[in-house]
Design an enzyme around this catalytic site. Structure first.
Site, PDB file in Angstrom:
ATOM      1  N   GLU A 164       2.854  -5.435   0.132  1.00  0.00           N
ATOM      2  CA  GLU A 164       3.216  -6.853   0.309  1.00  0.00           C
ATOM      3  C   GLU A 164       4.673  -7.183  -0.013  1.00  0.00           C
ATOM      4  O   GLU A 164       4.959  -8.135  -0.739  1.00  0.00           O
ATOM      5  CB  GLU A 164       2.272  -7.724  -0.532  1.00  0.00           C
ATOM      6  CG  GLU A 164       0.808  -7.487  -0.191  1.00  0.00           C
ATOM      7  CD  GLU A 164      -0.164  -8.312  -1.036  1.00  0.00           C
ATOM      8  OE1 GLU A 164       0.271  -8.952  -2.000  1.00  0.00           O
ATOM      9  OE2 GLU A 164      -1.354  -8.307  -0.711  1.00  0.00           O
ATOM     10  N   ASN A 209       1.756  -1.334   3.066  1.00  0.00           N
ATOM     11  CA  ASN A 209       0.509  -2.087   3.218  1.00  0.00           C
ATOM     12  C   ASN A 209       0.767  -3.594   3.075  1.00  0.00           C
ATOM     13  O   ASN A 209       1.483  -4.012   2.168  1.00  0.00           O
ATOM     14  CB  ASN A 209      -0.441  -1.617   2.094  1.00  0.00           C
ATOM     15  CG  ASN A 209      -1.862  -2.097   2.252  1.00  0.00           C
ATOM     16  OD1 ASN A 209      -2.448  -1.944   3.333  1.00  0.00           O
ATOM     17  ND2 ASN A 209      -2.441  -2.659   1.203  1.00  0.00           N
ATOM     18  N   HIS A 244      -7.949  -8.894   5.658  1.00  0.00           N
ATOM     19  CA  HIS A 244      -8.777  -9.938   5.029  1.00  0.00           C
ATOM     20  C   HIS A 244      -8.873 -11.079   6.039  1.00  0.00           C
ATOM     21  O   HIS A 244      -8.032 -11.974   6.064  1.00  0.00           O
ATOM     22  CB  HIS A 244      -8.142 -10.421   3.725  1.00  0.00           C
ATOM     23  CG  HIS A 244      -8.084  -9.360   2.679  1.00  0.00           C
ATOM     24  ND1 HIS A 244      -9.228  -8.772   2.156  1.00  0.00           N
ATOM     25  CD2 HIS A 244      -7.040  -8.758   2.056  1.00  0.00           C
ATOM     26  CE1 HIS A 244      -8.877  -7.871   1.254  1.00  0.00           C
ATOM     27  NE2 HIS A 244      -7.559  -7.832   1.182  1.00  0.00           N
ATOM     28  N   GLU A 273      -8.193  -2.970   4.058  1.00  0.00           N
ATOM     29  CA  GLU A 273      -8.922  -3.886   3.149  1.00  0.00           C
ATOM     30  C   GLU A 273      -9.783  -4.856   3.965  1.00  0.00           C
ATOM     31  O   GLU A 273      -9.683  -6.072   3.823  1.00  0.00           O
ATOM     32  CB  GLU A 273      -7.923  -4.668   2.288  1.00  0.00           C
ATOM     33  CG  GLU A 273      -6.959  -3.786   1.520  1.00  0.00           C
ATOM     34  CD  GLU A 273      -6.026  -4.558   0.584  1.00  0.00           C
ATOM     35  OE1 GLU A 273      -6.333  -5.710   0.237  1.00  0.00           O
ATOM     36  OE2 GLU A 273      -4.983  -3.994   0.219  1.00  0.00           O
ATOM     37  N   ASP A 275     -12.475  -7.252   5.366  1.00  0.00           N
ATOM     38  CA  ASP A 275     -13.644  -8.111   5.138  1.00  0.00           C
ATOM     39  C   ASP A 275     -13.498  -9.335   6.035  1.00  0.00           C
ATOM     40  O   ASP A 275     -12.386  -9.720   6.392  1.00  0.00           O
ATOM     41  CB  ASP A 275     -13.864  -8.491   3.659  1.00  0.00           C
ATOM     42  CG  ASP A 275     -12.625  -8.927   2.898  1.00  0.00           C
ATOM     43  OD1 ASP A 275     -11.662  -9.402   3.538  1.00  0.00           O
ATOM     44  OD2 ASP A 275     -12.617  -8.814   1.665  1.00  0.00           O
TER      45      ASP A 275
HETATM   46  C1  GLA Z   1      -4.519  -7.625  -1.911  1.00  0.00           C
HETATM   47  C2  GLA Z   1      -4.310  -6.305  -2.613  1.00  0.00           C
HETATM   48  C3  GLA Z   1      -5.599  -5.703  -3.071  1.00  0.00           C
HETATM   49  C4  GLA Z   1      -6.507  -6.729  -3.699  1.00  0.00           C
HETATM   50  C5  GLA Z   1      -6.707  -7.857  -2.761  1.00  0.00           C
HETATM   51  C6  GLA Z   1      -7.624  -8.873  -3.329  1.00  0.00           C
HETATM   52  O1  GLA Z   1      -4.927  -7.525  -0.634  1.00  0.00           O
HETATM   53  O2  GLA Z   1      -3.652  -5.365  -1.821  1.00  0.00           O
HETATM   54  O3  GLA Z   1      -5.331  -4.718  -4.021  1.00  0.00           O
HETATM   55  O4  GLA Z   1      -5.966  -7.168  -4.910  1.00  0.00           O
HETATM   56  O5  GLA Z   1      -5.467  -8.462  -2.518  1.00  0.00           O
HETATM   57  O6  GLA Z   1      -8.733  -8.329  -3.929  1.00  0.00           O
END
Ligand code: GLA
Length: 362
Positions: A164, A209, A244, A273, A275
């Site tokens: 990030e 990422n 996400h 990640e 969901d």
């Molecule tokens: C971000 C991070 C993860 C996690 C998510 C929330 O996406 O990369 O490690 O902390 O937030 O769970």
């Protein structure tokens, strides 16, 4: 007297069996066996992973061992978990996850080395509590990365080296300027992190990422960062699209366009990640149970997204869910604290949801 009781019990069990009770039990376990293993279904495409933590590796062990062939530590490899105070490394929790993976022949993704969040405040201060100098912070970054990456050399096959670092917009450049890494070291901190990680394990795949990585404007900025890094000869091998998402965002086309855009740089792409919330982003309401229509929409979203991932298997080298089942998900506290969400493909009872069947039947 005792004997009579025993015969009575025996007779009751026999009657129960004859009337179909035993059979029902068998049917239930046969049904359970018929659930295909996700990772097997996807063996010709890419590894299918889950983010796990110290609790879920016990409480969700059955699902984890059956369905996934890649694990990511949800928190246990982050800076604050591994080096909470200067020089005191604690690896037990991360080790337990790596052990479970090894026992089952699964891959491990390392997450994450350099991030503005979940990094202890001491990292950015000197011994007197003043802001750390550039040299001191670079030294700490090098030490941390070298220690952690070397420890898991040969065990962790891919690292989210920097998490990030790109801005959501507004500023003059493409980097997030409110990160202490950026403020103290300057924009070069990203390249440095990749160089340190590569030195510690030249065999590991190194990823950048980020979230909103399929948003057209943000993906332009991420693309620029990656292009710059590659032009400087920095060892970056892939981009992690966090994923996400929710039932109304993003479109499958948008996801596919972003995948191809990153791949055009010669990079691997992983969904790191995944969901899919049953709440669109602007919906801040609560629900007592997962409504059928939203679960159906969620299942369709999962189907169309997995179609995209499969179609792009030449560059998509992994898809990881951010959690295992709906009974334990970070979405229960984000973006609304204490609001139940149902974003994964296994329900609160660890049973496959409609979304599961949509991604295994193709
Ligand atoms: C971000 C991070 C993860 C996690 C998510 C929330 O996406 O990369 O490690 O902390 O937030 O769970």
């Amino acid at each position: 007297m005792k004997k009579h009781l025993f015969y009575l019990l025996l007779a009751l069990v026999m009657i129960w069996c004859i009337t179909g009770g035993c059979q029902q039990e068998e049917e239930i376990s046969a049904l359970h066996k018929e659930v295909p293993a996700l990772a097997e279904v996807y063996q010709d495409f890419f590894p299918v992973g889950a983010a796990v933590n110290s609790w879920t590796i016990e409480s969700h062990k059955e699902l984890i061992e059956k369905h996934f062939n890649s694990l990511t530590a949800e928190n246990e490899m982050k800076f604050e978990s591994i080096q909470r105070s200067p020089g005191k490394y604690t690896f037990e929790r991360a080790d337990a996850i790596v052990e479970l993976a090894e026992k089952n022949g699964m891959l491990v993704r390392g997450h994450t080395l350099v991030w503005h969040s979940q990094t202890p405040a001491w990292v950015f201060k000197d011994e007197k509590g003043r802001p750390a100098s550039r040299e001191l912070l670079l030294k700490r970054m090098e030490e941390h990365i070298t220690t952690v990456v070397s420890r898991y050399r040969g065990q962790v096959y891919a690292w989210d080296v920097v998490n990030e670092a790109v801005t959501d917009g507004g500023g003059p450049g493409y980097l997030r300027t409110d990160s202490p890494w950026y403020r103290i070291i300057g924009p070069g901190y990203i390249a440095q992190a990749f160089i340190f990680a590569h030195r510690a394990d030249p065999g590991a795949k190194l990823f950048y990422n980020d979230y909103s990585a399929v948003d057209p404007a943000k993906s332009d900025r991420i693309y620029r960062l990656l292009k710059d890094l590659l032009e400087q000869g920095v060892p970056v091998h892939g981009v992690g699209i966090q994923g996400h998402w929710d039932i109304s965002y993003p479109s499958a086309n948008q996801v596919e366009a972003a995948i191809r855009k990153y791949a055009s740089l010669g990079l691997e792409v992983q969904i790191t990640e995944l969901d899919i919330s049953v709440f669109p982003w602007s919906d801040r309401g609560h629900l007592r149970a997962a409504p059928k229509n939203r679960l159906r929409t969620q299942a369709q979203r999962y189907r169309e997204l997995f179609e995209v991932f499969r179609r792009n298997k030449d560059v998509v080298t992994g898809v990881t869910f951010w959690g295992v089942a709906d009974d334990r998900t970070w979405k229960d506290n984000f973006p609304v604290r204490g609001r139940k969400d149902w974003p994964l493909v296994f329900d609160e009872e660890h049973q496959p949801k409609a979304a599961f069947w949509e991604i295994v039947n193709f």
